[in-house]
Design a protein around this motif. Structure first.
Motif, mmCIF file in Angstrom:
data_model
loop_
_atom_site.group_PDB
_atom_site.id
_atom_site.type_symbol
_atom_site.label_atom_id
_atom_site.label_comp_id
_atom_site.label_asym_id
_atom_site.label_seq_id
_atom_site.Cartn_x
_atom_site.Cartn_y
_atom_site.Cartn_z
ATOM 1 N N ARG B 253 -75.006 -5.580 10.319
ATOM 2 C CA ARG B 253 -73.786 -5.920 9.563
ATOM 3 C C ARG B 253 -73.331 -7.356 9.812
ATOM 4 N N GLY B 254 -73.378 -7.764 11.029
ATOM 5 C CA GLY B 254 -72.750 -9.026 11.425
ATOM 6 C C GLY B 254 -71.365 -8.744 11.983
ATOM 7 N N PRO B 255 -70.846 -9.643 12.826
ATOM 8 C CA PRO B 255 -69.520 -9.413 13.425
ATOM 9 C C PRO B 255 -68.429 -9.402 12.353
ATOM 10 N N ASP B 256 -67.362 -8.609 12.593
ATOM 11 C CA ASP B 256 -66.251 -8.540 11.645
ATOM 12 C C ASP B 256 -65.431 -9.817 11.665
ATOM 13 N N GLY B 257 -65.327 -10.391 12.851
ATOM 14 C CA GLY B 257 -64.600 -11.655 12.981
ATOM 15 C C GLY B 257 -65.448 -12.632 13.777
ATOM 16 N N MET B 298 -72.688 -18.084 8.718
ATOM 17 C CA MET B 298 -73.912 -17.348 8.396
ATOM 18 C C MET B 298 -73.936 -15.970 9.059
ATOM 19 N N ALA B 299 -73.318 -15.886 10.245
ATOM 20 C CA ALA B 299 -73.409 -14.642 11.013
ATOM 21 C C ALA B 299 -72.418 -13.587 10.543
ATOM 22 N N CYS B 300 -71.301 -14.024 10.020
ATOM 23 C CA CYS B 300 -70.183 -13.121 9.726
ATOM 24 C C CYS B 300 -70.613 -12.017 8.750
ATOM 25 N N ARG B 301 -70.058 -10.818 8.933
ATOM 26 C CA ARG B 301 -70.400 -9.723 8.024
ATOM 27 C C ARG B 301 -69.803 -10.001 6.645
#
Lengths: 313, 390
Positions: B253-257, B298-301
């Motif tokens: 998913r990627g981190p929420d924040g 790029m990482a963020c969900r």
């Protein structure tokens, strides 16, 4: 910030001139022989080499004029003068049908030249400062600047603050003193001028609508002829008051004076903007906010002369 | 008095300078008892922030005792012990009324300079270049505090300087970074940079109820501190691919924040990318090395929040706006509106919910500020935070 654009009518005339220039230029470049024949100089070998050069010149005039810059009509006038001189010389050496054709061409160029002259002259005369104070003063080359800010106070509060002219020096860096004269409609102003000099003038209120608008102008005999208006309007979303200032003055030295002053960091636009910023500070916080490392230029010089507040400890 | 002066790139000195004076009615003079070197001071030290002048007094994290008051300050007494928020705010403009203290419209007398660079001006800041007011900083024996009736918070004597000093900047900054992520139970938060602000962001994310908190840095000693602050996972970006690792941790998913607590001097493990930004900043074609920010985006969900609290100066290249737009990301950012957080965070310290002293690695006398700057910048001697005692 400053507005110096020509009226729509004048811009239209400029475009017409630009189109005429383009037409002439293209014709001269594409068909110099035809142009020479039409204007009755086809007997001269020099004419055939000169016509394309003139055509190129016409195209150069055309570009800014097509963009609606009437001031460039002056360049056309210089060109017209050259053309008319050459045509006058040619007229003296022509006769018969050629002479008739040349005369017609000369009349056409003369007519265009007249339009050029009219446009150029109007571009000069239309100083935007005129509409700040219609019918007053020769505002040729006047400096006309405006700035705006939003102050977190009601229009009535902001109006009341501005209406007391004696407080204007608190935030107007170059105004040293404003004294209201006996009738309350007139005031005496003392301001700093470049080179440690001061200028003084009397001003009168032209319009005074509480909570909305103040307009004033200098009276005849002013050291710097000037006029100004400040408008107060409620900001949308209850954000206080939109304050719009417009200031016009005929600066000593005219445009050159403005350029020279600019070299020393005294851009009129920036001055008005800074004054307005400080007026916001005084209205919202009670004082002009100071820091030890103030910016360079006249502002710093002024701020270092301010007296610090008295301490209690 | 003695004060830490910026004397040019990579050069600070402690010298004798004139004492500060009261210049506005609402000023106070504070005798500084503790001050700290901030990560943003390093941007000045490294010469990344324009409009510094030789001799400028540094420091925007300071606290001390009120010794003199302008006649417009009614809520403080001489002798009061106060912490001073780094943004200078008037309390009267629309921004201040809305709690946006770090964009106060009146406290930067050099607003015109900032307007040229940024379009509009933020607030004035102590010791942080002439762009934001040219106010002398607090790494000195005394400091002038404008709008002293609005900013400083009075603190009780039963708390030490070290416990409350970081209320001036890094604690509220880290907290705001976490708060901007609108953390809900079960959220995964990633924090780029395990410096003081990143550590407080980690601690705050934990206080706000994040389930997993990933700290990203390249120094293991800082990552150890992050664990201490509450990080559940740590990534050394020189050893792992951060994007892959975050996908692994969040099952794709990627981190929420995603909190960027690194800012404009981030480094990148890939030499070519690092060289690109170094070369461009060297010729002033851009002012940032925004590796952390690019990676955070790029990482963020999808639909997540990127929270920027690392300091940026001007213009950056290669901003992944396509990723931002196509994936419904939210970007929130700002210099901390410290005034808003002072009281609530002070209460958290009083209640023992957090002990901010955990990140102090060095306490030095003011005269050793130059060593402190070098040590903190070069990450020598496991330096995490330097407190100076004037």
């Amino acid at each position: 910030m400053s507005s110096r654009s020509a009226s729509p009518g004048l811009r239209r005339t400029a475009r017409v001139l630009g189109l005429a220039s383009t037409g002439l230029g293209v014709a001269m470049l594409r068909n110099p022989v035809g142009v020479a024949r039409a204007s009755g100089v086809d007997d001269s070998p020099t004419a055939l080499s000169v016509i394309p050069v003139v055509g190129a010149r016409e195209l150069l005039h055309a570009l800014p004029l097509l963009a609606g810059r009437p001031g460039w009509a002056w360049t056309r006038i210089a060109g017209d003068a050259m053309d008319l001189t050459a045509m006058g010389v040619a007229l003296a050496h022509r006769s018969g049908d050629r002479r008739r054709r040349l005369r017609a061409a000369t009349v056409a160029v003369g007519g265009l030249a007249a339009l050029d002259l009219l446009t150029a002259a109007r571009s000069r005369r239309r100083g935007p400062a005129r509409d700040l104070l219609p019918g007053s003063a020769p505002w040729k080359g006047a400096i006309d600047v405006s700035a705006a800010t939003t102050v977190n106070k009601t229009p009535e509060q902001v109006y009341r603050y501005w209406r007391d002219f004696s407080r204007l020096p608190d935030f107007m860096a170059h105004v040293r003193e404003v004294r209201t004269l006996d009738d309350g409609q007139r005031s005496h102003w003392v301001a700093e001028a470049p080179g440690r000099r001061t200028v003084e003038w009397d001003a009168e209120l032209v319009e005074d609508r509480p909570g909305e608008l103040i307009r004033w102008r200098s009276l005849p005999g002013a050291g710097i002829e000037n006029a100004g208006s400040v408008e107060f309007r409620p900001a949308p979303g209850r954000q206080g008051t939109e304050v719009r200032v417009r200031l016009a003055y005929a600066q000593p030295g005219g445009r050159l004076g403005k350029v020279v002053a600019g070299l020393f960091g005294e851009s009129p636009e920036q001055q008005v903007r800074d004054d307005l910023t400080r007026s916001k500070q005084v209205l919202e916080t009670g004082q002009v906010v100071r820091s030890e490392g103030s910016p360079e230029g006249p502002l710093a010089a002024r701020l270092t002369h301010q007296r610090p507040a008295t301490a209690r400890s | 008095m003695r004060a830490t002066q910026w004397m040019g790139k990579n050069h600070v000195e402690v010298n004798e300078v004139p004492d500060p004076r009261i210049l506005n009615d609402r000023d106070a003079i504070v005798k500084v008892t503790s001050t700290a070197i901030c990560g943003s001071d390093l941007h000045l030290f490294d010469g990344f922030i324009p409009t510094m002048k030789k001799g400028d007094i540094l420091g925007h994290e300071f606290m001390g005792e009120v010794v003199e008051l302008g006649r417009g300050v009614g809520n403080l007494k001489v002798g009061d012990r106060v912490v001073v928020p780094f943004p200078i705010a008037c309390g009267a403009c629309t921004a201040c009324e809305r709690g946006l203290y770090s964009v106060c419209e009146n406290s930067n007398p050099n607003a015109r300079m900032a307007e040229k660079l940024w379009g509009h001006s933020p607030c004035g800041i102590y010791g942080y270049s002439h762009l934001v007011g040219g106010y002398p900083g607090g790494q000195a024996e005394y400091a002038r505090v404008p709008f002293a009736d609005v900013g400083p918070l009075r603190v009780e004597d039963d708390l030490t300087d070290e416990q409350v000093l970081f209320l001036t900047d890094i604690f509220p900054t880290g907290y705001m970074g976490a708060e901007m992520c609108d953390i809900k139970g079960g959220d995964v938060i990633a924090v780029w940079g395990a410096g003081p602000v990143g550590l407080f962001a980690v601690a705050s994310a934990r206080m706000l109820g994040a389930e997993r908190i990933v700290a990203i840095d390249r120094f293991d000693y800082r990552l150890d501190k992050a664990r201490e602050a509450g990080a559940t996972d740590v990534l050394n970006y020189e050893e792992v691919d951060v994007l892959d690792a975050l996908k692994e941790i969040t099952a794709g998913r990627g981190p929420d924040g995603c909190i960027d607590a690194a800012g404009l001097e981030a480094t990148h493990p890939t030499t070519a990318v690092d060289a690109y930004d170094r070369a461009k900043t060297a010729v002033m074609a851009e002012t940032e090395r925004p590796h952390a920010l690019r990676e955070a985006i790029m990482a963020c969900r999808n639909g997540g929040t990127v929270s920027i609290i690392g300091v940026y100066g001007g213009l950056m290249d290669k901003f992944p706006v396509g990723s931002l737009m196509n994936r419904s990301l939210t970007v929130r950012t700002g210099q901390a509106h410290v005034h808003r957080y002072l009281r609530p965070l002070y209460e958290k310290i009083r209640d023992g919910e957090i002990d901010p002293t955990f990140l102090i690695s060095h306490t030095l006398p003011l005269d050793q500020a130059p060593q402190g700057y070098r040590m903190f910048r070069d990450k020598e001697d496991d330096c995490t935070k330097v407190v100076l005692k004037p």
